[in-house]
Design a protein around this motif. Structure first.
Motif, mmCIF file in Angstrom:
data_model
loop_
_atom_site.group_PDB
_atom_site.id
_atom_site.type_symbol
_atom_site.label_atom_id
_atom_site.label_comp_id
_atom_site.label_asym_id
_atom_site.label_seq_id
_atom_site.Cartn_x
_atom_site.Cartn_y
_atom_site.Cartn_z
ATOM 1 N N ALA A 1 0.983 -1.357 -0.105
ATOM 2 C CA ALA A 1 -0.047 -0.052 -0.120
ATOM 3 C C ALA A 1 0.828 1.097 0.050
ATOM 4 O O ALA A 1 0.446 2.339 -0.560
ATOM 5 N N ARG A 2 1.976 1.065 0.731
ATOM 6 C CA ARG A 2 2.953 2.228 0.680
ATOM 7 C C ARG A 2 4.035 2.494 -0.444
ATOM 8 O O ARG A 2 4.399 3.805 -0.982
ATOM 9 N N THR A 3 4.033 1.315 -1.420
ATOM 10 C CA THR A 3 4.895 1.540 -2.400
ATOM 11 C C THR A 3 4.270 1.097 -3.901
ATOM 12 O O THR A 3 4.938 1.408 -4.800
ATOM 13 N N ASP A 4 2.938 0.874 -3.785
ATOM 14 C CA ASP A 4 2.332 0.631 -5.165
ATOM 15 C C ASP A 4 2.752 1.757 -6.177
ATOM 16 O O ASP A 4 2.724 1.477 -7.278
ATOM 17 N N ARG A 5 2.709 2.801 -5.799
ATOM 18 C CA ARG A 5 2.788 4.071 -6.682
ATOM 19 C C ARG A 5 4.035 4.141 -7.363
ATOM 20 O O ARG A 5 4.112 4.887 -8.321
ATOM 21 N N PHE A 6 5.347 3.470 -6.876
ATOM 22 C CA PHE A 6 6.459 3.497 -7.342
ATOM 23 C C PHE A 6 6.447 2.587 -8.618
ATOM 24 O O PHE A 6 7.720 2.825 -9.233
ATOM 25 N N GLY A 7 5.552 1.833 -8.907
ATOM 26 C CA GLY A 7 5.668 0.795 -9.893
ATOM 27 C C GLY A 7 6.510 -0.320 -9.772
ATOM 28 O O GLY A 7 6.490 -0.628 -8.643
ATOM 29 N N VAL B 1 10.575 -0.677 -7.121
ATOM 30 C CA VAL B 1 10.364 -0.061 -5.804
ATOM 31 C C VAL B 1 11.755 0.502 -5.230
ATOM 32 O O VAL B 1 11.954 1.462 -4.628
ATOM 33 N N ALA C 1 12.976 3.454 -6.634
ATOM 34 C CA ALA C 1 12.197 4.708 -6.322
ATOM 35 C C ALA C 1 12.310 5.047 -4.725
ATOM 36 O O ALA C 1 12.805 6.486 -4.274
ATOM 37 N N ARG D 1 14.438 8.621 -2.903
ATOM 38 C CA ARG D 1 13.991 9.335 -1.651
ATOM 39 C C ARG D 1 14.819 9.054 -0.401
ATOM 40 O O ARG D 1 14.310 9.634 0.726
#
Length: 300
Positions: free
Chosen positions: A91-97, A100, A103, A107
């Protein structure tokens, strides 16, 4: 500064600062258990630039994780499962494609750090409901029940709209003296208008009438301001289950609406009572100004 999962302690972290970590010896002890410099360094990619604020944020995350994971187990018998951790991490990393790690590296973060945050996400989600069902201090079942009734009660009203604002005070005085809705209509036939109000849940009614439908006693006459008109209204009938018959639904509402606040209070109490020592080379464990006594890692 990196965002920590404990949202209620965010105000603490805004003020948080720390000096560099020492190269030997623990950077902190939590209830007698040491946190080594290596554990702290694993929260940031090798070779990345880590300033004092980053170190302090990461050290606080480690302290929070140790305290809350253990307290969840001790007080509620709850332990994080690998599956729950994986779901929270995703849920915390799905946006990274698909990349991971890349990404996270960009950061200034590592999987180790995000896994700690994911664990705290799991604990927060689980304990918000468990604290409610345990009757934690601060739980307001009546408020949750009112929220339930606002959608699930069915209320029939008698209501009038006052057409002439110049008689509003006289109408209110008449109601205060015991005049019912019909009596007001008879006394001011040219100044009020009967409203055709269908039986409905309070949430379906307009401003003014909704409050009477939710809180008004049967037969009680109320004069309310809808924002556009003065209204006279009374509850003729209310169909609503008693709180005991819908306790599970009410507690679920409480978990959703009050659970976050109850969890924050639980976590804050743990932090205040914890036996924590921070290495002098890093800073100190103490409350910051304006944090209601909640300690954090402060630079010397």
């Amino acid at each position: 500064m990196k965002r920590l999962v404990l949202r209620s302690v965010a105000c603490v972290l805004v003020l948080l600062a720390a000096s560099g970590c020492s190269s030997s010896g623990p950077v902190a002890t939590v209830e007698g258990a040491a946190i080594s410099p290596d554990v702290l360094s694993q929260l940031h990619p090798a070779g990345s630039k880590v300033d004092s604020d980053d170190r302090a944020s990461s050290l606080l995350l480690l302290i929070l994780h140790r305290l809350l994971v253990q307290s969840a187990k001790d007080e509620f018998g709850f332990s994080i499962t690998p599956e729950a951790q994986r779901e929270a991490f995703a849920a915390r990393t799905d946006r990274f494609g698909t990349d991971v790690d890349g990404a996270l590296h960009a950061r200034g973060m590592t999987r180790d750090r995000v896994l700690l945050e994911a664990d705290l996400d799991v604990i927060r989600q689980e304990l918000q409901e468990r604290l409610v069902r345990a009757g934690a201090p601060g739980l307001d079942v009546d408020a949750a029940y009112r929220t339930f009734l606002s959608v699930n009660a069915r209320v029939c009203l008698s209501a009038l709209k006052v057409l002439d604002s110049s008689v509003a005070a006289a109408v209110e005085q008449s109601v205060n003296e015991g005049t019912d809705v019909g009596g007001v209509e008879e006394a001011y036939p040219d100044n009020v208008e009967r409203l055709d109000v269908e039986c409905a849940s309070p949430a379906q009614l307009g401003p003014g009438l909704a409050s009477v439908a939710l809180d008004g006693g049967l037969g009680e006459v109320h004069v309310v301001d809808s924002g556009r008109n003065v209204l006279v209204a009374a509850v003729d009938r209310r169909d609503a289950p008693p709180v005991g018959a819908v306790r599970d639904e009410v507690l679920q509402i409480a978990a959703e609406t009050q659970g976050p606040k109850l969890f924050d209070a639980w976590a804050a109490d743990i932090l205040r009572a914890a036996d924590v020592e921070v290495a002098e080379s890093v800073g100190r464990w103490a409350p910051a100004e304006g944090t209601d006594g909640i300690p954090t890692v402060l630079a010397n």
